[in-house]
Scaffold this motif. Structure first.
Motif, PDB file in Angstrom:
ATOM      1  N   TYR A  39     -14.565 -44.101  87.785  1.00  0.00           N
ATOM      2  CA  TYR A  39     -14.040 -44.749  88.984  1.00  0.00           C
ATOM      3  C   TYR A  39     -12.803 -45.562  88.605  1.00  0.00           C
ATOM      4  CZ  TYR A  39     -13.816 -48.515  92.490  1.00  0.00           C
ATOM      5  OH  TYR A  39     -13.400 -49.434  93.411  1.00  0.00           O
ATOM      6  N   HIS A  40     -11.654 -45.192  89.156  1.00  0.00           N
ATOM      7  CA  HIS A  40     -10.420 -45.941  88.935  1.00  0.00           C
ATOM      8  C   HIS A  40     -10.218 -46.887  90.110  1.00  0.00           C
ATOM      9  CE1 HIS A  40      -6.394 -46.897  87.569  1.00  0.00           C
ATOM     10  NE2 HIS A  40      -6.014 -46.780  88.838  1.00  0.00           N
ATOM     11  N   TRP A  41     -10.081 -48.167  89.825  1.00  0.00           N
ATOM     12  CA  TRP A  41      -9.910 -49.167  90.872  1.00  0.00           C
ATOM     13  C   TRP A  41      -8.523 -49.790  90.780  1.00  0.00           C
ATOM     14  CZ3 TRP A  41      -9.042 -54.168  89.216  1.00  0.00           C
ATOM     15  CH2 TRP A  41      -9.386 -54.448  87.894  1.00  0.00           C
ATOM     16  N   ASP A  42      -8.065 -50.296  91.919  1.00  0.00           N
ATOM     17  CA  ASP A  42      -6.767 -50.967  92.007  1.00  0.00           C
ATOM     18  C   ASP A  42      -6.897 -52.062  93.060  1.00  0.00           C
ATOM     19  OD1 ASP A  42      -4.112 -51.769  92.373  1.00  0.00           O
ATOM     20  OD2 ASP A  42      -3.363 -49.742  92.024  1.00  0.00           O
ATOM     21  N   LEU A  43      -6.806 -53.302  92.607  1.00  0.00           N
ATOM     22  CA  LEU A  43      -7.062 -54.429  93.504  1.00  0.00           C
ATOM     23  C   LEU A  43      -6.140 -55.587  93.151  1.00  0.00           C
ATOM     24  CD1 LEU A  43      -8.956 -55.688  95.685  1.00  0.00           C
ATOM     25  CD2 LEU A  43     -10.397 -56.438  93.799  1.00  0.00           C
ATOM     26  N   ALA A  44      -5.344 -56.010  94.108  1.00  0.00           N
ATOM     27  CA  ALA A  44      -4.485 -57.192  93.981  1.00  0.00           C
ATOM     28  C   ALA A  44      -3.621 -57.158  92.724  1.00  0.00           C
ATOM     29  CB  ALA A  44      -5.338 -58.462  94.023  1.00  0.00           C
ATOM     30  N   GLY A  45      -2.978 -56.045  92.463  1.00  0.00           N
ATOM     31  CA  GLY A  45      -2.080 -55.934  91.323  1.00  0.00           C
ATOM     32  C   GLY A  45      -2.754 -55.678  89.992  1.00  0.00           C
ATOM     33  N   ARG A  46      -4.053 -55.609  89.970  1.00  0.00           N
ATOM     34  CA  ARG A  46      -4.800 -55.301  88.738  1.00  0.00           C
ATOM     35  C   ARG A  46      -5.478 -53.953  88.931  1.00  0.00           C
ATOM     36  NH1 ARG A  46      -4.640 -59.487  85.504  1.00  0.00           N
ATOM     37  NH2 ARG A  46      -6.234 -58.703  84.120  1.00  0.00           N
ATOM     38  N   SER A  47      -5.702 -53.241  87.840  1.00  0.00           N
ATOM     39  CA  SER A  47      -6.380 -51.945  87.939  1.00  0.00           C
ATOM     40  C   SER A  47      -7.146 -51.681  86.654  1.00  0.00           C
ATOM     41  CB  SER A  47      -5.376 -50.822  88.205  1.00  0.00           C
ATOM     42  OG  SER A  47      -4.500 -50.681  87.117  1.00  0.00           O
TER      43      SER A  47
ATOM     44  N   MET B 111     -13.434 -55.167  86.909  1.00  0.00           N
ATOM     45  CA  MET B 111     -14.471 -54.587  87.767  1.00  0.00           C
ATOM     46  C   MET B 111     -15.663 -54.267  86.870  1.00  0.00           C
ATOM     47  SD  MET B 111     -14.834 -53.597  91.044  1.00  0.00           S
ATOM     48  CE  MET B 111     -13.207 -53.269  91.687  1.00  0.00           C
ATOM     49  N   VAL B 112     -16.855 -54.716  87.268  1.00  0.00           N
ATOM     50  CA  VAL B 112     -18.051 -54.490  86.465  1.00  0.00           C
ATOM     51  C   VAL B 112     -19.163 -53.910  87.336  1.00  0.00           C
ATOM     52  CG1 VAL B 112     -17.517 -56.330  84.803  1.00  0.00           C
ATOM     53  CG2 VAL B 112     -18.873 -56.849  86.820  1.00  0.00           C
ATOM     54  N   ILE B 113     -20.084 -53.228  86.688  1.00  0.00           N
ATOM     55  CA  ILE B 113     -21.254 -52.675  87.378  1.00  0.00           C
ATOM     56  C   ILE B 113     -22.215 -53.822  87.646  1.00  0.00           C
ATOM     57  CG2 ILE B 113     -23.234 -51.135  87.145  1.00  0.00           C
ATOM     58  CD1 ILE B 113     -21.427 -49.317  85.420  1.00  0.00           C
ATOM     59  N   THR B 114     -22.599 -53.981  88.917  1.00  0.00           N
ATOM     60  CA  THR B 114     -23.470 -55.098  89.292  1.00  0.00           C
ATOM     61  C   THR B 114     -24.853 -54.662  89.744  1.00  0.00           C
ATOM     62  OG1 THR B 114     -22.603 -55.066  91.550  1.00  0.00           O
ATOM     63  CG2 THR B 114     -21.531 -56.553  89.972  1.00  0.00           C
ATOM     64  N   GLY B 115     -25.078 -53.361  89.884  1.00  0.00           N
ATOM     65  CA  GLY B 115     -26.385 -52.909  90.321  1.00  0.00           C
ATOM     66  C   GLY B 115     -26.438 -51.403  90.444  1.00  0.00           C
ATOM     67  N   ARG B 116     -27.592 -50.910  90.854  1.00  0.00           N
ATOM     68  CA  ARG B 116     -27.840 -49.475  91.020  1.00  0.00           C
ATOM     69  C   ARG B 116     -28.299 -49.189  92.435  1.00  0.00           C
ATOM     70  NH1 ARG B 116     -25.642 -46.445  87.230  1.00  0.00           N
ATOM     71  NH2 ARG B 116     -25.614 -47.630  85.328  1.00  0.00           N
ATOM     72  N   ARG B 117     -28.081 -47.937  92.849  1.00  0.00           N
ATOM     73  CA  ARG B 117     -28.563 -47.505  94.159  1.00  0.00           C
ATOM     74  C   ARG B 117     -28.713 -45.989  94.139  1.00  0.00           C
ATOM     75  NH1 ARG B 117     -23.624 -46.507  97.916  1.00  0.00           N
ATOM     76  NH2 ARG B 117     -22.011 -46.302  96.352  1.00  0.00           N
TER      77      ARG B 117
ATOM     78  N   VAL C 210     -28.364 -39.006  93.041  1.00  0.00           N
ATOM     79  CA  VAL C 210     -27.745 -39.650  91.887  1.00  0.00           C
ATOM     80  C   VAL C 210     -28.161 -41.115  91.849  1.00  0.00           C
ATOM     81  CG1 VAL C 210     -25.545 -40.276  90.820  1.00  0.00           C
ATOM     82  CG2 VAL C 210     -25.751 -38.111  92.037  1.00  0.00           C
ATOM     83  N   ASN C 211     -28.482 -41.596  90.662  1.00  0.00           N
ATOM     84  CA  ASN C 211     -28.738 -43.021  90.469  1.00  0.00           C
ATOM     85  C   ASN C 211     -27.377 -43.680  90.253  1.00  0.00           C
ATOM     86  OD1 ASN C 211     -29.983 -45.470  90.037  1.00  0.00           O
ATOM     87  ND2 ASN C 211     -30.388 -45.061  87.890  1.00  0.00           N
ATOM     88  N   GLY C 212     -26.669 -43.918  91.346  1.00  0.00           N
ATOM     89  CA  GLY C 212     -25.305 -44.431  91.289  1.00  0.00           C
ATOM     90  C   GLY C 212     -25.233 -45.914  91.018  1.00  0.00           C
ATOM     91  N   PHE C 213     -24.003 -46.389  90.860  1.00  0.00           N
ATOM     92  CA  PHE C 213     -23.817 -47.803  90.567  1.00  0.00           C
ATOM     93  C   PHE C 213     -23.044 -48.505  91.679  1.00  0.00           C
ATOM     94  CE2 PHE C 213     -20.147 -45.679  88.707  1.00  0.00           C
ATOM     95  CZ  PHE C 213     -19.092 -46.484  89.102  1.00  0.00           C
ATOM     96  N   ARG C 214     -23.219 -49.832  91.725  1.00  0.00           N
ATOM     97  CA  ARG C 214     -22.412 -50.706  92.566  1.00  0.00           C
ATOM     98  C   ARG C 214     -21.503 -51.483  91.624  1.00  0.00           C
ATOM     99  NH1 ARG C 214     -27.565 -52.658  95.352  1.00  0.00           N
ATOM    100  NH2 ARG C 214     -27.775 -51.170  97.024  1.00  0.00           N
ATOM    101  N   SER C 215     -20.277 -51.691  92.057  1.00  0.00           N
ATOM    102  CA  SER C 215     -19.379 -52.478  91.216  1.00  0.00           C
ATOM    103  C   SER C 215     -18.665 -53.521  92.059  1.00  0.00           C
ATOM    104  CB  SER C 215     -18.364 -51.572  90.520  1.00  0.00           C
ATOM    105  OG  SER C 215     -17.573 -50.905  91.474  1.00  0.00           O
ATOM    106  N   GLU C 216     -18.318 -54.612  91.421  1.00  0.00           N
ATOM    107  CA  GLU C 216     -17.599 -55.700  92.073  1.00  0.00           C
ATOM    108  C   GLU C 216     -16.585 -56.263  91.093  1.00  0.00           C
ATOM    109  OE1 GLU C 216     -20.263 -58.720  93.444  1.00  0.00           O
ATOM    110  OE2 GLU C 216     -21.378 -57.330  94.721  1.00  0.00           O
ATOM    111  N   TYR C 217     -15.521 -56.790  91.651  1.00  0.00           N
ATOM    112  CA  TYR C 217     -14.518 -57.440  90.824  1.00  0.00           C
ATOM    113  C   TYR C 217     -15.027 -58.819  90.431  1.00  0.00           C
ATOM    114  CZ  TYR C 217     -10.034 -58.986  89.057  1.00  0.00           C
ATOM    115  OH  TYR C 217      -9.034 -59.435  88.253  1.00  0.00           O
TER     116      TYR C 217
END
Length: 178
Positions: free
Chosen positions: A106-114, A159-165, A145-152
């Motif tokens: 997962y490639h993220w881009d948020l507020a000038g950081r990526s 950005m880090v993995i904060t949980g599963r779903r 799929v045992n996917g992940f949740r991520s938050e900045y």
């Protein structure tokens, strides 16, 4: 959710147990390898299926997700499943179940950081393929799929993995048999 998944599994494997297989259509030859495309409401991709024994095989797929909120974000997934094709008297219907691993990027881009988040986890699926000619089949499958949740995280500025779903992808496939 659990009852809906059980109902979908029952519907996917129903052809293997029904009486509809008494009327035998044209017998198609067996195949070892197929390649094709897959699509869900969130992704498109390529897949291949190799049967190393009559009922056992390996299904590999690569998919690109396209439902992100921000313009510069994207994701890829690699899926590898050991599959078992349930026995049936029909040469047209192929019910299957599979279990394996899923790699996510997962490639993220948020507020000038990526950055990127990578994850390896468990996945599985079930469904039914319909063989409509000597060289082609289509399928209706459910990928779990045992996917992940991520938050900045502002503390680490990443950005880090904060949980599963549990993520459920109804998937349509179209394969060419080689």
């Amino acid at each position: 959710m659990k009852n809906a998944l059980l109902a979908l599994l029952w519907l996917a494997t129903l052809p293997a147990f029904g009486q509809a297989s008494e009327v035998r259509p044209v017998a198609f030859s067996s195949h070892k390898l197929s390649i094709g495309i897959l699509g869900t409401y969130k992704a498109v991709g390529l897949q291949t299926d190799y049967r190393f024994i009559d009922r056992w095989g390996v299904k590999l797929a690569g998919a690109r997700q396209f439902d992100y909120d921000r313009a510069k974000e994207y994701g890829w997934a690699g899926i590898g499943l050991v599959t078992y094709y349930l026995p049936t008297n029909s040469t047209v219907i192929e019910p299957l179940v599979g279990l394996g691993t899923v790699g996510s990027f997962y490639h993220w881009d948020l507020a000038g950081r990526s950055g990127t988040v990578r994850d390896w986890n468990v996945g599985g699926g079930f469904g039914t393929n319909f063989r409509f000619s000597e060289r082609f089949k289509t399928g209706v499958n459910i990928l779990l799929v045992n996917g992940f949740r991520s938050e900045y995280q502002y503390q680490v500025e990443d950005m880090v993995i904060t949980g599963r779903r549990l993520v459920v992808f109804p998937t349509l496939t179209l394969d060419a048999l080689l």
